[in-house]
Design an enzyme around this catalytic site. Sequence first.
Site, PDB file in Angstrom:
ATOM      1  CG  HIS A   4     -88.551 -21.076 149.631  1.00  0.00           C
ATOM      2  ND1 HIS A   4     -87.564 -19.954 149.406  1.00  0.00           N
ATOM      3  CD2 HIS A   4     -89.572 -20.711 148.719  1.00  0.00           C
ATOM      4  CE1 HIS A   4     -88.365 -19.055 148.659  1.00  0.00           C
ATOM      5  NE2 HIS A   4     -89.313 -19.683 148.389  1.00  0.00           N
ATOM      6  CG  HIS A  17     -94.395 -18.817 148.737  1.00  0.00           C
ATOM      7  ND1 HIS A  17     -94.311 -17.566 148.684  1.00  0.00           N
ATOM      8  CD2 HIS A  17     -93.647 -19.505 147.936  1.00  0.00           C
ATOM      9  CE1 HIS A  17     -93.158 -17.492 148.064  1.00  0.00           C
ATOM     10  NE2 HIS A  17     -92.734 -18.417 147.582  1.00  0.00           N
ATOM     11  N   GLY A  48     -99.605 -13.097 142.953  1.00  0.00           N
ATOM     12  CA  GLY A  48    -100.236 -11.806 143.028  1.00  0.00           C
ATOM     13  C   GLY A  48     -99.568 -10.795 141.780  1.00  0.00           C
ATOM     14  CB  THR A  52     -93.875 -11.064 144.647  1.00  0.00           C
ATOM     15  OG1 THR A  52     -93.194 -11.952 144.158  1.00  0.00           O
ATOM     16  CG2 THR A  52     -93.720  -9.816 143.860  1.00  0.00           C
ATOM     17  CG  HIS A  65     -86.176 -14.429 144.918  1.00  0.00           C
ATOM     18  ND1 HIS A  65     -87.237 -15.196 144.286  1.00  0.00           N
ATOM     19  CD2 HIS A  65     -85.943 -13.367 144.054  1.00  0.00           C
ATOM     20  CE1 HIS A  65     -87.244 -15.016 143.210  1.00  0.00           C
ATOM     21  NE2 HIS A  65     -86.656 -13.830 142.755  1.00  0.00           N
ATOM     22  CG  ASP A  85     -90.759 -21.301 145.086  1.00  0.00           C
ATOM     23  OD1 ASP A  85     -91.461 -20.615 146.138  1.00  0.00           O
ATOM     24  OD2 ASP A  85     -90.428 -20.675 144.192  1.00  0.00           O
TER      25      ASP A  85
END
EC number: 3.4.19.-
Length: 406
Positions: free
Chosen positions: A77, A79, A85, A115, A211, A300
Amino acid sequence: MAGPPGASGHVPSASPLLQLLRGAEVFAPAPLGVCDVLLAAGKIAAIAPELPALPPELCRVHDLRGHRLIPGLLDAHVHLIGGGGEAGPSTRVPPVTLSQLARAGITTVVGVLGTDGTTRTVADLVARTLGLRDEGLSAWCYTGSYELPVPTLTGSVRRDLVFVDPIIGVGELALSDHRSSQPTLDELLRVAADVHVGGMMAGKAGIVHLHMGDGLRGLDLVRRALDVSELPPRVFHPTHVNRNRRLFVEAGELVARGCSVDVTAFPPEDDPGDSLYAADAIDRWIAQGLPVSRLTCSSDGAGCMPVFDAHGHICAMDVGRPTTLSDTLTELLARGQELATVLPIFTTNVADLLRLGHKGRLAAGADADLVALDDHGHIAGVIARGRWLIQGGQTVVCGPFERSAS
């Protein structure tokens, strides 16, 4: 350790065909004792208490006496193109870099959107995933984001899995969160069915990486999906289950039904509030006798970690860092946990869930992804696909734009 194989800002030329790692205490993750490890063409060729010397013109020798040698960490996990954002364009987190992952001991990574599936796209994520492969890591990604309908590359979850090599599942689809699309049970089942069958057709993991927010519904939708469908429990992989104690209890109950769950290595300076730091959650999991094989941990990394007030306004913000993953392992060892007990949470458990049988373990034929730990449990060396990225505690390989950015 011997000198670095290359210290340029970009990925160096190929490492020597043969490398011999001498005298480390090896955890595969089961303890094997003091062994030598022979690497050949990006693979582990042999592990034995004492391997014979090879001609120096063919084999580079690295003295790892006094170190513990473990599999490279898998982070399911991250990004990769940045998260965030939620509070406007200025709160978009920058992409993660090769050296950020390497310094965390991460040799295999799975990317997520998060998101924002509007200004960030699955195409961007796939491109960054392929870029990290070029830079020397092993990388995969999920299709989708928090939202429904699932943003895809080909227009179909099933086609994404079948035709797009790096895509191994859907994620991170949001449940029990005010930022989610408020999915119904039928909608969750349809996505899970598509990803399951797509995974079967492509020979991939085919999981829905979920999530989990702070909502009171918790894992209710997952439980109901298991109640009314024929889908195997392994399809559902909830993450952030340590974000509050009520959710963590639910997660402990869910694994009895065959699911695996994921704890997040939140930054240590964050106020835990009702959440559990990853090391605390893993300690508690083990103390309660819950199955360690059903637990994974992720960072994360490069994800935005906003704190919302009662009106949904962001009142604080932090960013996930890949190094929190290795920091959690170091903290567990400092607390007295046995390395062989906790190491699978960061290696084999993740590899088995993602059906990456050549990852997460040290064995002949496995990929040459290794981390050398010093006697304090800190990272002294990282090898990804047979190439040194960290050596003597120093970064020796950076991404192509890292030096220019600095």
